[in-house]
Write a protein that holds these residues in place. Structure first.
Motif, PDB file in Angstrom:
ATOM      1  N   ASN A   1      47.021 139.490  44.932  1.00 59.05           N
ATOM      2  CA  ASN A   1      47.713 139.893  46.150  1.00 59.05           C
ATOM      3  C   ASN A   1      46.891 139.542  47.381  1.00 59.05           C
ATOM      4  O   ASN A   1      45.696 139.237  47.289  1.00 59.05           O
ATOM      5  CB  ASN A   1      48.008 141.391  46.131  1.00 59.05           C
ATOM      6  CG  ASN A   1      46.737 142.214  46.193  1.00 59.05           C
ATOM      7  OD1 ASN A   1      46.126 142.353  47.250  1.00 59.05           O
ATOM      8  ND2 ASN A   1      46.303 142.768  45.061  1.00 59.05           N
TER       9      ASN A   1
ATOM     10  N   ASP B   1      50.495 151.343  43.577  1.00 60.17           N
ATOM     11  CA  ASP B   1      50.540 150.210  42.647  1.00 60.17           C
ATOM     12  C   ASP B   1      51.695 150.469  41.692  1.00 60.17           C
ATOM     13  O   ASP B   1      51.664 151.418  40.912  1.00 60.17           O
ATOM     14  CB  ASP B   1      49.223 150.094  41.870  1.00 60.17           C
ATOM     15  CG  ASP B   1      49.148 148.811  41.042  1.00 60.17           C
ATOM     16  OD1 ASP B   1      50.214 148.257  40.705  1.00 60.17           O
ATOM     17  OD2 ASP B   1      48.043 148.367  40.730  1.00 60.17           O
TER      18      ASP B   1
ATOM     19  N   TYR C   1      52.326 139.948  47.308  1.00 60.21           N
ATOM     20  CA  TYR C   1      52.000 139.799  45.883  1.00 60.21           C
ATOM     21  C   TYR C   1      52.426 138.419  45.413  1.00 60.21           C
ATOM     22  O   TYR C   1      53.516 137.955  45.733  1.00 60.21           O
ATOM     23  CB  TYR C   1      52.721 140.891  45.078  1.00 60.21           C
ATOM     24  CG  TYR C   1      52.351 140.934  43.617  1.00 60.21           C
ATOM     25  CD1 TYR C   1      51.077 141.311  43.212  1.00 60.21           C
ATOM     26  CD2 TYR C   1      53.282 140.609  42.644  1.00 60.21           C
ATOM     27  CE1 TYR C   1      50.736 141.369  41.881  1.00 60.21           C
ATOM     28  CE2 TYR C   1      52.952 140.668  41.301  1.00 60.21           C
ATOM     29  CZ  TYR C   1      51.679 141.043  40.916  1.00 60.21           C
ATOM     30  OH  TYR C   1      51.345 141.093  39.592  1.00 60.21           O
TER      31      TYR C   1
ATOM     32  N   SER D   1      51.631 147.037  38.044  1.00 59.30           N
ATOM     33  CA  SER D   1      51.060 145.757  37.622  1.00 59.30           C
ATOM     34  C   SER D   1      49.658 145.934  37.061  1.00 59.30           C
ATOM     35  O   SER D   1      49.257 145.254  36.119  1.00 59.30           O
ATOM     36  CB  SER D   1      51.024 144.770  38.796  1.00 59.30           C
ATOM     37  OG  SER D   1      50.159 145.229  39.812  1.00 59.30           O
TER      38      SER D   1
ATOM     39  N   GLN E   1      43.057 144.441  43.079  1.00 59.12           N
ATOM     40  CA  GLN E   1      44.202 143.753  42.505  1.00 59.12           C
ATOM     41  C   GLN E   1      45.335 144.760  42.307  1.00 59.12           C
ATOM     42  O   GLN E   1      45.119 145.953  42.127  1.00 59.12           O
ATOM     43  CB  GLN E   1      43.840 143.113  41.169  1.00 59.12           C
ATOM     44  CG  GLN E   1      42.945 141.893  41.293  1.00 59.12           C
ATOM     45  CD  GLN E   1      42.849 141.132  39.985  1.00 59.12           C
ATOM     46  OE1 GLN E   1      43.061 141.674  38.906  1.00 59.12           O
ATOM     47  NE2 GLN E   1      42.533 139.848  40.078  1.00 59.12           N
ATOM     48  N   GLY E   2      46.571 144.261  42.344  1.00 59.37           N
ATOM     49  CA  GLY E   2      47.721 145.126  42.142  1.00 59.37           C
ATOM     50  C   GLY E   2      48.932 144.641  42.897  1.00 59.37           C
ATOM     51  O   GLY E   2      48.867 143.678  43.674  1.00 59.37           O
ATOM     52  N   GLN E   3      50.027 145.293  42.644  1.00 59.57           N
ATOM     53  CA  GLN E   3      51.320 144.997  43.266  1.00 59.57           C
ATOM     54  C   GLN E   3      51.752 146.270  43.991  1.00 59.57           C
ATOM     55  O   GLN E   3      52.097 147.267  43.366  1.00 59.57           O
ATOM     56  CB  GLN E   3      52.333 144.602  42.197  1.00 59.57           C
ATOM     57  CG  GLN E   3      53.704 144.226  42.721  1.00 59.57           C
ATOM     58  CD  GLN E   3      54.660 143.847  41.603  1.00 59.57           C
ATOM     59  OE1 GLN E   3      54.324 143.923  40.419  1.00 59.57           O
ATOM     60  NE2 GLN E   3      55.847 143.435  41.958  1.00 59.57           N
ATOM     61  N   PHE E   4      51.747 146.253  45.325  1.00 56.59           N
ATOM     62  CA  PHE E   4      51.812 147.490  46.082  1.00 56.59           C
ATOM     63  C   PHE E   4      53.076 147.624  46.931  1.00 56.59           C
ATOM     64  O   PHE E   4      53.524 146.665  47.555  1.00 56.59           O
ATOM     65  CB  PHE E   4      50.601 147.609  47.010  1.00 56.59           C
ATOM     66  CG  PHE E   4      49.280 147.493  46.296  1.00 56.59           C
ATOM     67  CD1 PHE E   4      48.892 148.438  45.362  1.00 56.59           C
ATOM     68  CD2 PHE E   4      48.436 146.419  46.547  1.00 56.59           C
ATOM     69  CE1 PHE E   4      47.689 148.325  44.690  1.00 56.59           C
ATOM     70  CE2 PHE E   4      47.235 146.292  45.886  1.00 56.59           C
ATOM     71  CZ  PHE E   4      46.847 147.245  44.957  1.00 56.59           C
TER      72      PHE E   4
ATOM     73  N   GLY F   1      48.750 140.112  39.170  1.00 56.95           N
ATOM     74  CA  GLY F   1      47.831 141.074  39.766  1.00 56.95           C
ATOM     75  C   GLY F   1      47.227 140.603  41.069  1.00 56.95           C
ATOM     76  O   GLY F   1      46.527 141.361  41.742  1.00 56.95           O
TER      77      GLY F   1
ATOM     78  N   TYR G   1      51.650 144.174  52.242  1.00 51.55           N
ATOM     79  CA  TYR G   1      51.014 144.113  50.931  1.00 51.55           C
ATOM     80  C   TYR G   1      51.761 143.023  50.161  1.00 51.55           C
ATOM     81  O   TYR G   1      52.802 143.294  49.557  1.00 51.55           O
ATOM     82  CB  TYR G   1      51.133 145.454  50.210  1.00 51.55           C
ATOM     83  CG  TYR G   1      50.705 146.667  51.017  1.00 51.55           C
ATOM     84  CD1 TYR G   1      49.467 147.264  50.809  1.00 51.55           C
ATOM     85  CD2 TYR G   1      51.560 147.235  51.972  1.00 51.55           C
ATOM     86  CE1 TYR G   1      49.082 148.392  51.538  1.00 51.55           C
ATOM     87  CE2 TYR G   1      51.183 148.352  52.693  1.00 51.55           C
ATOM     88  CZ  TYR G   1      49.949 148.931  52.477  1.00 51.55           C
ATOM     89  OH  TYR G   1      49.575 150.046  53.195  1.00 51.55           O
TER      90      TYR G   1
END
Length: 275
Positions: free
Chosen positions: A221, A34, A215, A37, A242-245, A219, A213
């Motif tokens: 995705n 991550d 986005y 984010s 949740q997250g930006q990977f 947050g 992954y």
């Protein structure tokens, strides 16, 4: 005589293989980072299910591309601040190899390593055009191959066991294929999703599936697969977590088994041709 030896060898090979465990796809792992984010967590997960994850470490660096070497034991990563190539341990420790800068006013966007011969490629963008490079994994030094004014932001790339490089472009939301010699792109198709900011993707080298992954911002995705024939995206997980990977698959290409039952590829003779 030689035919009899071959027959006995094939029987022995079949018996031996019956006792060798077949690798399970469920044992294959992906690693996702991550990139700030939600958290700085680095975690492993079962390929095909981002929700089945285990945190293994953390990194607060601006990692914008990462991929395993052909043995799936060394994870290389491109850092954008400062611009350098290095290795990333599975606990998140970055070890610099050397400075690695793209064209002026560009930032790195993706890194892919050929899972058979180890050749590394990278992409960068200035927001209006994307560039394609090879990278020396021993020094970090990039070699510019081409600049593409028709694809504004190729945000990530991945390469399969056949040496085909695919890119995810997030202005028109397309999948493209790169000619690795000339760097020229070919449109594969539209993804059908509205992606923005950093993205990640990598092939599962055992199955040939291209996992991504994606986005959308805030947050949110989607984890899933891109169809390399049409570009279409298939959702497997929504916002879990949740997250930006940025991510990489820890898999290796299958060893080719030829019609003679061996890796020699010679269908008429053994590797050892003595009678």
């Amino acid at each position: 005589m030689k035919s009899a030896i071959r027959l006995l060898a094939f029987v022995a090979l079949a018996v031996a293989m019956s006792h060798v465990p077949i690798p399970s796809h469920a044992q294959n792992l992906g690693y996702a980072l991550d990139i700030g984010s939600i958290s700085d967590d680095l975690f492993s997960h079962q390929i095909g299910d981002l929700s089945d994850r285990t945190v293994t470490g953390a990194s607060a660096l601006a990692i914008v591309g990462m991929d395993f070497d052909p043995t799936a034991t060394t994870l290389y990563a491109l850092n954008n601040n400062p611009q350098e190539l290095g290795t990333l341990s599975l606990t998140g420790v970055f070890t610099p190899i050397g400075p690695s800068a793209p064209l002026a006013n560009h930032t790195w966007t993706g890194l892919a390593i050929h899972p058979v011969d180890g050749t590394a490629y990278a992409t960068s963008s200035d927001g209006t055009q994307s560039s394609f490079y090879s990278i020396n994994l021993a020094t970090g030094q990039p070699r510019w191959i081409a600049t593409d004014p028709t694809n504004d932001v190729v945000i990530d790339i991945s390469i399969n066991c056949q040496g085909k490089v695919y890119g995810h472009e997030i202005v028109e939301d397309t999948i493209i294929e790169f000619d690795t010699t000339a760097g020229t792109p070919r449109l594969v198709g539209f993804t059908g999703i509205d992606s923005n900011f950093a993205q990640g993707m990598d092939f599962d080298n055992e199955t040939g599936e291209l996992y991504a992954y994606t986005y959308q911002g805030g947050g949110f995705n989607q984890y899933g697969t891109f169809d390399v024939d049409t570009g279409a995206f298939k959702v497997l997980n929504n916002d879990n977590p949740q997250g930006q990977f940025e991510g990489a698959s820890q898999t290796t290409c299958p060893i080719p088994v030829f019609t003679d039952g061996f890796e020699s590829g010679d269908t008429s003779e053994w590797a050892d041709t003595a009678p």
